[in-house]
Design an enzyme around this catalytic site. Structure first.
Site, mmCIF file in Angstrom:
data_model
loop_
_atom_site.group_PDB
_atom_site.id
_atom_site.type_symbol
_atom_site.label_atom_id
_atom_site.label_comp_id
_atom_site.label_asym_id
_atom_site.label_seq_id
_atom_site.Cartn_x
_atom_site.Cartn_y
_atom_site.Cartn_z
ATOM 1 N N GLY A 40 14.451 -0.795 -0.576
ATOM 2 C CA GLY A 40 13.626 0.057 -1.428
ATOM 3 C C GLY A 40 12.210 0.182 -0.890
ATOM 4 C CE1 TYR A 41 5.896 0.835 -2.990
ATOM 5 C CE2 TYR A 41 5.376 0.524 -0.673
ATOM 6 C CZ TYR A 41 4.974 0.827 -1.965
ATOM 7 O OH TYR A 41 3.649 1.132 -2.209
ATOM 8 C CG LEU A 42 13.169 4.749 0.017
ATOM 9 C CD1 LEU A 42 13.985 6.022 -0.180
ATOM 10 C CD2 LEU A 42 13.975 3.701 0.758
ATOM 11 C CD GLU A 44 8.392 10.341 7.540
ATOM 12 O OE1 GLU A 44 9.263 11.056 8.073
ATOM 13 O OE2 GLU A 44 7.959 10.522 6.384
ATOM 14 N N GLY A 45 10.044 5.603 7.931
ATOM 15 C CA GLY A 45 11.114 5.016 8.743
ATOM 16 C C GLY A 45 12.479 5.207 8.079
ATOM 17 C CG HIS A 46 13.300 3.141 4.450
ATOM 18 N ND1 HIS A 46 12.080 2.726 3.937
ATOM 19 C CD2 HIS A 46 13.990 2.003 4.735
ATOM 20 C CE1 HIS A 46 12.053 1.409 3.887
ATOM 21 N NE2 HIS A 46 13.192 0.937 4.379
ATOM 22 C CD GLN A 70 17.528 -8.821 3.382
ATOM 23 O OE1 GLN A 70 18.635 -8.370 3.135
ATOM 24 N NE2 GLN A 70 16.682 -8.177 4.181
#
Lengths: 308, 308
Positions: A40-42, A44-46, A70
């Site tokens: 979450g907390y998207l 530009e990479g996502h 994790q």
């Protein structure tokens, strides 16, 4: 007719938001499924992963699950930034068909006790700093792969060790999906996109740019050495990154490592791609980054890592 | 037209024998797939699984793989009985559609390093005697499930702990297949069918029958205690099995245990099914067996395991 679009992902419109595993398993609109797992907390990479999936697959599934397995007990699970509404808006804009948003009790019901480990790979680099981290990653992804059933899974090169380890896990356990690793997306000054960048204050944010600068300097030096001497020395690249970052007072270097990019094994004369990776703290924020330096002529001069 | 039958499993005839993973993945004749994983050297127990699969599924896949991961260094991997020709004949007679017979390098190619563990369950009972055994079982089955892609997997109740652990692993990792556990098949004198029975000489073979006799005696005693007192004491059943087997000179008892059958946790007042299991050596041969004793009225009198 507009009421139909929400039901048919292939007609665009709102993504389906699925909270439980039964719903997710039942979502089978037909055609190849591309899957982007995230915490979450998207950023530009996502979004670059989602765009790639959108280009290559008929159905795009995004998962948002802040996987407690994790995170170590001393780590930033509770502080990790969240903004589910913004995430959903970005997912819609990226043309996602379904967003799987399980809660922890859905993913890890009482009695959950299975652990997937990738021996060797899990102990190197990030694994040394974050014991248990990769078991948590491998376990949640094995579970997500079975629940989502994708044809392709998309992850970023920024988490280079994760990419190698997940590829190994998928091959070893026979998952039929293909893993697609996409290039690291960077801010204008080179800083690799990360949800954790949100932790940085202004001064730290400026200092953090020294990390990619050092990695790029090493890559440039490798290019130059190859032109001039026919090869480069991986150990020297590592030393160069260390030297650059030791000069940055706000950056507390944890490790710099040069490894064979495909296996994370030692760099040898035949190594074609060297993964130059590092972890550092900037203030309280732990950041990682890497570059892959290709050897134009493996086996040629210049590599004298263990030599005199 | 007879040449067609070999190609179409649904028309009967010779099973397809598949040696590599690509062939196995490519075998998708359509309809629900039932899967029976084995170590080979088939006996009536395996055949009962194949028959059940044949009744319930359109396609039946048998795997024969003597999985080195589930044998300890001191164990009987090299001695384990094999008879591939007989296995294939029995598979044909049982109406199997495909037999997957990978070799070790196909299942564990160089670099293989993933391990599936089921914490807690893997350390109990058999796990205490056979460290690493259940990691080997869970790992190979996760891989086989992904390669074969069955709708149902069939295993025997003789390996009761394996059944509980594999069910847990499949649920935890989200495998969509259903696990079907079939009753233990026994010889006329009660000895549970096992490939390892082939190791026993005549005298040992006769002595081995004491194991099921002791377990059945305990089950009968439980039935009687329930009729007479309204309940039974799991600890007393365990003691009864121990006593019976201590009297048999050729049987060297390793453990007897009474556990909650579904979880392998401790038996409590609400336990409905008690798994009474044991392991023993007869000569050099290690045998296991179990019975499940159902409580007709859980919560009623009789269970005073931790009481005065």
């Amino acid at each position: 007719m507009s009421g139909v679009t929400g039901d048919n992902p292939l007609m665009g419109g709102e993504p389906r938001v699925l909270y439980d595993i039964g719903q997710m398993r039942g979502f089978r609109p037909g055609g190849p499924v591309g899957f982007v797992p995230t915490l979450g907390y998207l950023h530009e990479g996502h979004l670059s992963l989602l765009r790639r999936a959108r280009e290559e697959c008929r159905v795009v599934v995004l998962s948002i699950f802040l996987n407690p397995l994790q995170f170590g007990p001393e780590e930033d699970l509770d502080l990790y930034p969240r903004d589910p509404e913004r995430d959903l808006r970005l997912a819609r804009e990226a043309g996602v068909d379904a967003v799987f948003v399980p809660d922890a009790s859905e993913m890890y019901p009482e009695g959950f006790s299975t652990e997937v480990r990738v021996r060797g790979l899990e102990d190197l680099l990030e694994g040394r700093s974050r014991p248990g981290h990769f078991a948590g990653v491998a376990t949640v992804l094995a579970r997500l792969l079975n629940i989502v059933g994708p044809d392709r899974m998309y992850m970023g090169q920024k988490d280079a060790q994760q990419a190698v380890l997940v590829r190994r896990m998928m091959a070893d356990l026979g998952f039929p999906a293909r893993l697609v690793i996409c290039p690291t997306v960077r801010e204008e000054d080179g800083l690799a996109m990360s949800s954790r960048n949100a932790y940085l204050d202004e001064e730290e944010r400026a200092a953090a740019a020294a990390i990619p600068r050092a990695l790029f300097a090493a890559r440039d030096a490798a290019r130059r050495a190859e032109r001039e001497t026919g090869g480069f020395d991986a150990g020297a690249l590592r030393a160069l990154v260390e030297r650059e970052l030791r000069g940055e007072p706000l950056v507390e270097l944890e490790y710099v490592s040069a490894d064979e990019a495909g296996s994370l094994g030692p760099v040898g004369p035949e190594t074609r791609e060297v993964l130059l990776s590092c972890a550092a703290r900037v203030g309280k924020t732990r950041l990682i980054d890497n570059v892959v330096v290709e050897r134009l002529r493996p086996g040629a001069g210049g590599e004298r890592k263990d030599g005199p």
